[in-house]
Motif scaffolding. Structure first.
Motif, short mmCIF file in Angstrom:
data_model
loop_
_atom_site.label_atom_id
_atom_site.label_comp_id
_atom_site.label_asym_id
_atom_site.label_seq_id
_atom_site.Cartn_x
_atom_site.Cartn_y
_atom_site.Cartn_z
N ILE A 170 -7.44 -7.61 -7.62
CA ILE A 170 -6.32 -6.68 -7.50
C ILE A 170 -5.26 -7.05 -8.54
O ILE A 170 -4.93 -8.23 -8.70
N ALA B 11 -7.52 -1.86 -8.55
CA ALA B 11 -8.57 -2.71 -7.98
C ALA B 11 -9.80 -2.65 -8.87
O ALA B 11 -10.19 -1.58 -9.35
N ILE C 130 -16.59 0.08 -0.77
CA ILE C 130 -15.17 -0.05 -0.43
C ILE C 130 -14.39 1.01 -1.20
O ILE C 130 -14.59 1.18 -2.41
N GLU C 131 -13.51 1.71 -0.52
CA GLU C 131 -12.58 2.64 -1.15
C GLU C 131 -11.16 2.16 -0.85
O GLU C 131 -10.82 1.88 0.30
N TRP C 132 -10.34 2.09 -1.90
CA TRP C 132 -9.01 1.51 -1.79
C TRP C 132 -7.92 2.58 -1.77
O TRP C 132 -8.03 3.61 -2.43
N GLN C 133 -6.88 2.30 -1.00
CA GLN C 133 -5.63 3.06 -1.04
C GLN C 133 -4.53 2.04 -1.31
O GLN C 133 -4.15 1.27 -0.41
N LEU C 134 -4.04 2.03 -2.55
CA LEU C 134 -3.15 0.97 -3.01
C LEU C 134 -1.76 1.52 -3.32
O LEU C 134 -1.60 2.71 -3.59
N SER D 50 -6.26 -3.05 6.62
CA SER D 50 -4.93 -3.08 6.02
C SER D 50 -4.47 -4.52 5.95
O SER D 50 -4.59 -5.27 6.92
N LEU E 157 -2.13 -3.37 1.29
CA LEU E 157 -3.40 -3.01 0.67
C LEU E 157 -4.28 -2.39 1.75
O LEU E 157 -4.56 -3.03 2.76
N ASN E 158 -4.69 -1.15 1.55
CA ASN E 158 -5.50 -0.45 2.54
C ASN E 158 -6.88 -0.14 1.96
O ASN E 158 -7.00 0.23 0.78
N ALA E 159 -7.90 -0.30 2.77
CA ALA E 159 -9.27 -0.09 2.31
C ALA E 159 -10.10 0.53 3.43
O ALA E 159 -9.90 0.23 4.61
#
Length: 234
Positions: free
Chosen positions: A131, A100, A90-94, A165, A144-146
């Protein structure tokens, strides 16, 4: 909701490098597909990004999970996939100021395939992530985008991926609300590995590992099964 195509690949213990290459290739081939959904459906899994909180407050730490509903006879993998396969990632864009944790992995099942022993999950899987919200949030709602990639396998393996999202309202101090999944999150936390209450000694030789655990007599009768899951391959 997003429905993804899938590619069929053979699965053998020594094809791990090939599978990594195929995951990269698959991600490139689907780059132009839609993004932004809390759920991705393929022929083998329904994957959802879910939260234990219905709303959050500044500075709060809370659980989210990538949840897999898996069709009968198929499985995904634990952090050490075993003799074949690869774990999900998993890669997060927060939002700014959010963070995270790494994935918290519930203990796996043993998944023998011929002479191979794999570790993973059938029926369903919960990949738990902690989170932590920013101390100051000016927006009324945060996203929260992943990006996630995983293998779903039977005797063959299929690499799949999705963009997720999740939107959560921001509440005032002391006013955040739990979601209807809160009890399920608590249950899954009980399946996370816990520190052993017993003393142990381990010696790793060139070709074997000698692990000795000293269990109190009154605890020994409570043990139904014992298995050693290595946290890392090799």
């Amino acid at each position: 909701m997003i429905t993804r195509p899938a590619y069929l690949l053979p699965l053998h213990g020594f094809y791990t490098g090939l599978l990594l290459f195929c995951l990269t290739l698959f991600s490139t081939c689907t780059h132009g597909s839609p993004s932004g959904s809390d759920e991705v459906i393929t022929p083998h899994v329904r994957v959802s990004l879910i939260s234990e909180q219905h709303s959050i407050e500044p500075g709060q730490s809370f659980w989210v999970a990538l949840h897999f509903d898996i069709i009968a006879g198929w499985h995904t993998y634990w952090k050490n996939a075993g003799d074949s396969g690869n774990p999900p990632r998993i890669e997060w864009q927060l939002p700014q100021g959010f963070s995270a944790s790494d994935i918290h992995w519930p203990y796996p099942q043993r998944l023998p395939v011929g002479p191979l022993m794999n570790y993973g999950y059938s029926n369903e899987a919960w990949l738990l992530v902690r989170i932590t919200a920013a101390d100051n949030i000016k927006a009324a709602q945060i996203n929260l985008n992943a990006s996630a990639a995983w293998l779903v396998c039977k005797e063959e393996c299929i690499p799949e991926e999705g963009e997720f999202s999740l939107s959560l309202p921001v509440a005032g101090p002391g006013e955040s609300q739990s979601s209807n999944r809160h009890a399920q999150f608590q249950l899954m936390q009980q399946r996370l590995p816990q520190p052993s209450p017993w003393s142990d000694r381990i010696h790793a030789g060139e070709n074997e590992i000698d692990l000795r655990i000293h269990i109190a007599e009154h605890d020994a009768g409570r043990i139904e099964d014992v298995y050693f899951f290595p946290a890392r391959y090799g």
